[in-house]
Scaffold this motif. Sequence first.
Motif, PDB file in Angstrom:
ATOM      1  N   ARG A 101      68.637  14.955  42.779  1.00  0.00           N
ATOM      2  CA  ARG A 101      69.061  16.333  43.001  1.00  0.00           C
ATOM      3  C   ARG A 101      67.854  17.252  43.162  1.00  0.00           C
ATOM      4  O   ARG A 101      67.886  18.204  43.950  1.00  0.00           O
ATOM      5  N   PHE A 102      66.806  16.982  42.400  1.00  0.00           N
ATOM      6  CA  PHE A 102      65.611  17.831  42.496  1.00  0.00           C
ATOM      7  C   PHE A 102      65.047  17.806  43.920  1.00  0.00           C
ATOM      8  O   PHE A 102      64.771  18.858  44.513  1.00  0.00           O
ATOM      9  N   PHE A 103      64.868  16.614  44.467  1.00  0.00           N
ATOM     10  CA  PHE A 103      64.282  16.536  45.804  1.00  0.00           C
ATOM     11  C   PHE A 103      65.196  17.137  46.861  1.00  0.00           C
ATOM     12  O   PHE A 103      64.716  17.779  47.806  1.00  0.00           O
ATOM     13  N   VAL A 107      63.226  20.661  47.241  1.00  0.00           N
ATOM     14  CA  VAL A 107      62.253  20.339  48.291  1.00  0.00           C
ATOM     15  C   VAL A 107      62.936  20.415  49.659  1.00  0.00           C
ATOM     16  O   VAL A 107      62.521  21.185  50.521  1.00  0.00           O
ATOM     17  N   SER A 108      64.003  19.662  49.859  1.00  0.00           N
ATOM     18  CA  SER A 108      64.677  19.677  51.168  1.00  0.00           C
ATOM     19  C   SER A 108      65.235  21.050  51.520  1.00  0.00           C
ATOM     20  O   SER A 108      65.107  21.506  52.667  1.00  0.00           O
ATOM     21  N   THR A 109      65.872  21.720  50.557  1.00  0.00           N
ATOM     22  CA  THR A 109      66.511  23.002  50.883  1.00  0.00           C
ATOM     23  C   THR A 109      65.516  24.061  51.330  1.00  0.00           C
ATOM     24  O   THR A 109      65.695  24.668  52.397  1.00  0.00           O
ATOM     25  N   ALA A 140      57.929  23.388  43.209  1.00  0.00           N
ATOM     26  CA  ALA A 140      58.393  21.996  43.211  1.00  0.00           C
ATOM     27  C   ALA A 140      57.222  21.024  43.261  1.00  0.00           C
ATOM     28  O   ALA A 140      57.210  20.003  42.553  1.00  0.00           O
ATOM     29  N   TYR A 141      56.209  21.334  44.075  1.00  0.00           N
ATOM     30  CA  TYR A 141      55.051  20.444  44.178  1.00  0.00           C
ATOM     31  C   TYR A 141      54.377  20.277  42.819  1.00  0.00           C
ATOM     32  O   TYR A 141      53.974  19.171  42.433  1.00  0.00           O
ATOM     33  N   ASP A 164      63.767   8.068  44.990  1.00  0.00           N
ATOM     34  CA  ASP A 164      62.741   7.869  46.011  1.00  0.00           C
ATOM     35  C   ASP A 164      63.323   7.948  47.413  1.00  0.00           C
ATOM     36  O   ASP A 164      62.650   8.395  48.355  1.00  0.00           O
ATOM     37  N   CYS A 165      64.580   7.495  47.568  1.00  0.00           N
ATOM     38  CA  CYS A 165      65.257   7.648  48.860  1.00  0.00           C
ATOM     39  C   CYS A 165      65.337   9.120  49.242  1.00  0.00           C
ATOM     40  O   CYS A 165      65.178   9.486  50.410  1.00  0.00           O
ATOM     41  N   SER A 166      65.577   9.968  48.248  1.00  0.00           N
ATOM     42  CA  SER A 166      65.633  11.405  48.482  1.00  0.00           C
ATOM     43  C   SER A 166      64.248  11.992  48.695  1.00  0.00           C
ATOM     44  O   SER A 166      64.043  12.854  49.562  1.00  0.00           O
ATOM     45  N   ALA A 167      63.293  11.506  47.917  1.00  0.00           N
ATOM     46  CA  ALA A 167      61.944  12.075  47.957  1.00  0.00           C
ATOM     47  C   ALA A 167      61.251  11.852  49.290  1.00  0.00           C
ATOM     48  O   ALA A 167      60.564  12.747  49.800  1.00  0.00           O
ATOM     49  N   ALA A 168      61.388  10.652  49.857  1.00  0.00           N
ATOM     50  CA  ALA A 168      60.586  10.286  51.027  1.00  0.00           C
ATOM     51  C   ALA A 168      60.766  11.246  52.200  1.00  0.00           C
ATOM     52  O   ALA A 168      59.787  11.829  52.692  1.00  0.00           O
TER      53      ALA A 168
END
Length: 227
Positions: A101-103, A107-109, A140-141, A164-168
């Motif tokens: 959820r964090f990523f 990050v994505s949003t 976030a970084y 990690d799927c979300s993070a990449a």
Amino acid sequence: MALTLYLHPLASYCHKVLIALYENDTPFTAINVDLGDPGSAGMVLERWPVGKIPVLHDESAKRVVPETTIIIEYLQQHCPGPAPMLPDDREQLLQARLWDRFFDLHVSTPMQKMVLDRIRPAGSHDPFGVSDAHAALETAYGMIDGQMAAGQPWAIGDTFSLADCSAAPALFFASIVHPFGETYPNLAAYLDRLLARPSVARAIGEAKPYFEMFPYRDAMPARYLAM
């Protein structure tokens, strides 16, 4: 199972699901969707009227599965492979879901806010919103850099997971619109490991023919273009 994934190869959320599929060599059919084309978009809208991709259609079960996290959980439940994306340990599972959820949210949003603003018509840009998005990514970084400071290879430890799927894809595109610089060495090293992962490299490699469509194409590092 007869699985069909409706996607666009440049979309970061589609990459998230592709990575999970590639990690497990799960057979599926990919159908590229152009949401700007009514006929193409209709394939998604008739299955998921919200109109967001990716959407998974399980023909065997006559079931439509939307939303990236739910798709990955569905795949693990109904066609598990050798590389589970959700840990069995309950505490680790909570951590995987937290960082997933964090990523997505932090990050994505904000990354997508900046990308979409760049393609808005003249006179409709949102400089205040874009400034907020830069600040959100900076926060976030720092948090991700702290999470990775313990030295583990992946987001929640030694095992590659949903997080990690979300993070990449989130970090790949975010690093273009708001570069890390030298401020976050743990984060930078983590992204390097992600990009070296075969499943991630494959998803990004399949997006390369569409890089010209990315509004920040001129800011892409040379190493990304060479992937």
